[in-house]
Design a protein around this motif. Structure first.
Motif, PDB file in Angstrom:
ATOM      1  N   VAL A   1      14.380  11.534  -2.592  1.00  0.00           N
ATOM      2  CA  VAL A   1      14.826  10.138  -2.585  1.00  0.00           C
ATOM      3  C   VAL A   1      13.716   9.219  -2.085  1.00  0.00           C
ATOM      4  CG1 VAL A   1      16.482   8.513  -1.576  1.00  0.00           C
ATOM      5  CG2 VAL A   1      17.264  10.726  -2.431  1.00  0.00           C
ATOM      6  N   ALA A   2      13.009   9.625  -1.031  1.00  0.00           N
ATOM      7  CA  ALA A   2      11.924   8.799  -0.489  1.00  0.00           C
ATOM      8  C   ALA A   2      10.806   8.629  -1.510  1.00  0.00           C
ATOM      9  CB  ALA A   2      11.387   9.411   0.802  1.00  0.00           C
ATOM     10  N   MET A   3      10.474   9.697  -2.238  1.00  0.00           N
ATOM     11  CA  MET A   3       9.406   9.583  -3.236  1.00  0.00           C
ATOM     12  C   MET A   3       9.847   8.703  -4.395  1.00  0.00           C
ATOM     13  SD  MET A   3       6.280  10.279  -3.547  1.00  0.00           S
ATOM     14  CE  MET A   3       5.578   9.153  -4.754  1.00  0.00           C
ATOM     15  N   ALA A   4      11.097   8.810  -4.809  1.00  0.00           N
ATOM     16  CA  ALA A   4      11.611   7.931  -5.863  1.00  0.00           C
ATOM     17  C   ALA A   4      11.502   6.470  -5.430  1.00  0.00           C
ATOM     18  CB  ALA A   4      13.055   8.296  -6.195  1.00  0.00           C
ATOM     19  N   HIS A   5      11.768   6.207  -4.154  1.00  0.00           N
ATOM     20  CA  HIS A   5      11.649   4.842  -3.636  1.00  0.00           C
ATOM     21  C   HIS A   5      10.191   4.353  -3.673  1.00  0.00           C
ATOM     22  CE1 HIS A   5      12.305   1.275  -1.243  1.00  0.00           C
ATOM     23  NE2 HIS A   5      11.310   1.670  -0.463  1.00  0.00           N
ATOM     24  N   VAL A   6       9.253   5.208  -3.286  1.00  0.00           N
ATOM     25  CA  VAL A   6       7.830   4.833  -3.332  1.00  0.00           C
ATOM     26  C   VAL A   6       7.432   4.484  -4.764  1.00  0.00           C
ATOM     27  CG1 VAL A   6       5.462   5.715  -3.095  1.00  0.00           C
ATOM     28  CG2 VAL A   6       7.138   6.142  -1.282  1.00  0.00           C
TER      29      VAL A   6
ATOM     30  N   VAL B   1       7.276   9.768   3.917  1.00  0.00           N
ATOM     31  CA  VAL B   1       6.649  10.042   2.624  1.00  0.00           C
ATOM     32  C   VAL B   1       5.883   8.787   2.235  1.00  0.00           C
ATOM     33  CG1 VAL B   1       7.049  10.560   0.190  1.00  0.00           C
ATOM     34  CG2 VAL B   1       8.481  11.636   1.943  1.00  0.00           C
ATOM     35  N   LEU B   2       4.563   8.918   2.120  1.00  0.00           N
ATOM     36  CA  LEU B   2       3.716   7.763   1.829  1.00  0.00           C
ATOM     37  C   LEU B   2       3.180   7.752   0.406  1.00  0.00           C
ATOM     38  CD1 LEU B   2       1.748   7.579   5.170  1.00  0.00           C
ATOM     39  CD2 LEU B   2       3.766   6.273   4.475  1.00  0.00           C
TER      40      LEU B   2
ATOM     41  N   LYS C   1       3.065  10.689 -12.105  1.00  0.00           N
ATOM     42  CA  LYS C   1       3.727  10.013 -10.987  1.00  0.00           C
ATOM     43  C   LYS C   1       2.844   9.937  -9.739  1.00  0.00           C
ATOM     44  CE  LYS C   1       8.248  11.365 -12.785  1.00  0.00           C
ATOM     45  NZ  LYS C   1       7.773  12.105 -13.969  1.00  0.00           N
ATOM     46  N   LEU C   2       1.643   9.434  -9.932  1.00  0.00           N
ATOM     47  CA  LEU C   2       0.703   9.213  -8.821  1.00  0.00           C
ATOM     48  C   LEU C   2       0.949   7.813  -8.262  1.00  0.00           C
ATOM     49  CD1 LEU C   2      -1.799   9.742  -7.060  1.00  0.00           C
ATOM     50  CD2 LEU C   2      -3.214   9.085  -8.999  1.00  0.00           C
ATOM     51  N   TYR C   3       1.593   7.768  -7.108  1.00  0.00           N
ATOM     52  CA  TYR C   3       1.921   6.496  -6.471  1.00  0.00           C
ATOM     53  C   TYR C   3       1.791   6.647  -4.966  1.00  0.00           C
ATOM     54  CZ  TYR C   3       3.759   5.061 -10.955  1.00  0.00           C
ATOM     55  OH  TYR C   3       3.864   4.744 -12.280  1.00  0.00           O
ATOM     56  N   VAL C   4       1.342   5.567  -4.318  1.00  0.00           N
ATOM     57  CA  VAL C   4       1.315   5.528  -2.850  1.00  0.00           C
ATOM     58  C   VAL C   4       2.051   4.277  -2.386  1.00  0.00           C
ATOM     59  CG1 VAL C   4      -0.783   6.893  -2.542  1.00  0.00           C
ATOM     60  CG2 VAL C   4      -0.952   4.423  -2.761  1.00  0.00           C
TER      61      VAL C   4
ATOM     62  N   ARG D   1      -1.728   1.483   0.639  1.00  0.00           N
ATOM     63  CA  ARG D   1      -2.581   1.220  -0.511  1.00  0.00           C
ATOM     64  C   ARG D   1      -3.917   0.632  -0.065  1.00  0.00           C
ATOM     65  NH1 ARG D   1       1.543  -1.624  -3.882  1.00  0.00           N
ATOM     66  NH2 ARG D   1       2.833   0.224  -3.928  1.00  0.00           N
ATOM     67  N   GLY D   2      -4.982   1.036  -0.740  1.00  0.00           N
ATOM     68  CA  GLY D   2      -6.298   0.512  -0.419  1.00  0.00           C
ATOM     69  C   GLY D   2      -7.025   1.269   0.676  1.00  0.00           C
ATOM     70  N   HIS D   3      -6.458   2.390   1.121  1.00  0.00           N
ATOM     71  CA  HIS D   3      -7.079   3.179   2.188  1.00  0.00           C
ATOM     72  C   HIS D   3      -7.579   4.541   1.702  1.00  0.00           C
ATOM     73  CE1 HIS D   3      -5.921   0.330   5.315  1.00  0.00           C
ATOM     74  NE2 HIS D   3      -4.751   0.236   4.698  1.00  0.00           N
ATOM     75  N   GLY D   4      -7.629   4.750   0.396  1.00  0.00           N
ATOM     76  CA  GLY D   4      -8.186   5.985  -0.146  1.00  0.00           C
ATOM     77  C   GLY D   4      -7.197   7.115  -0.333  1.00  0.00           C
ATOM     78  N   TYR D   5      -5.934   6.888  -0.050  1.00  0.00           N
ATOM     79  CA  TYR D   5      -4.957   7.977  -0.170  1.00  0.00           C
ATOM     80  C   TYR D   5      -4.639   8.332  -1.617  1.00  0.00           C
ATOM     81  CZ  TYR D   5      -4.433   7.499   4.830  1.00  0.00           C
ATOM     82  OH  TYR D   5      -4.682   7.455   6.172  1.00  0.00           O
TER      83      TYR D   5
END
Length: 160
Positions: free
Chosen positions: A12-17, A62-63, A82-85, A90-94
């Motif tokens: 659920v947390a990843m779906a939200h991200v 989950v980030l 599904k590559l999402y942060v 965002r903007g920190h290299g993750y």
């Protein structure tokens, strides 16, 4: 921070991200991952041979996440999916860290190439892919997310 395979409790947390990322870029549209039926069940969807999905975890949060699965459009090729942060990191290299990790895992799984699709509105992602050696190609047959309009491939042997 750690990267590990997704478990049911992170679905659920990843779906939200993913959904909040697409909303932020104006891409909460049909023809994107936003409407994928399996978005709340990623751990089950990536529980078969030739694929995996990973999450970026900080404590209990989950980030971000990214996965790969077989792509039938090219021989010995996987699709980065599904590559999402989260907007908070965002903007920190993750995103780069996740992508490099997933490409390494895909290569270990036996893939020689990886394919990825994106959209003009995701300029940061497009820049990252090109910086890491992805080459733009014409739209391959069998593209599921019809709203995506940029398509790239990378040889993993010249990689990671």
């Amino acid at each position: 921070m750690q990267i590990r395979k997704i478990t049911k409790k992170e679905n659920v947390a990843m779906a939200h991200v993913i959904r909040s990322s697409l909303e932020a870029y104006g891409l909460a549209l049909p023809g994107t991952v936003y409407y994928d039926a399996n978005l709340e069940t990623l751990s089950a969807s990536y529980d078969h041979e030739g694929c995996a999905y990973y999450v970026l975890i900080d404590g209990n949060s989950v980030l971000g996440g990214a996965g790969y699965d077989r792509f039938v459009g090219f021989e010995s090729c996987c699709e980065i999916q599904k590559l999402y942060v989260s907007e908070t990191v965002r903007g920190h290299g993750y995103g780069k860290q996740l992508l490099l990790f997933v490409m390494e895992q895909a290569q270990k799984a036996g893939y020689d190439h990886c394919y990825i699709e994106t959209h003009d509105q995701l300029q940061e992602a497009l820049g990252l892919y090109k910086k890491l050696g992805f080459q733009e190609i014409e739209k391959p047959e069998g593209v599921v997310h019809s709203t995506m309009n940029r398509f790239l491939i990378k040889n993993l042997e010249s990689n990671v």
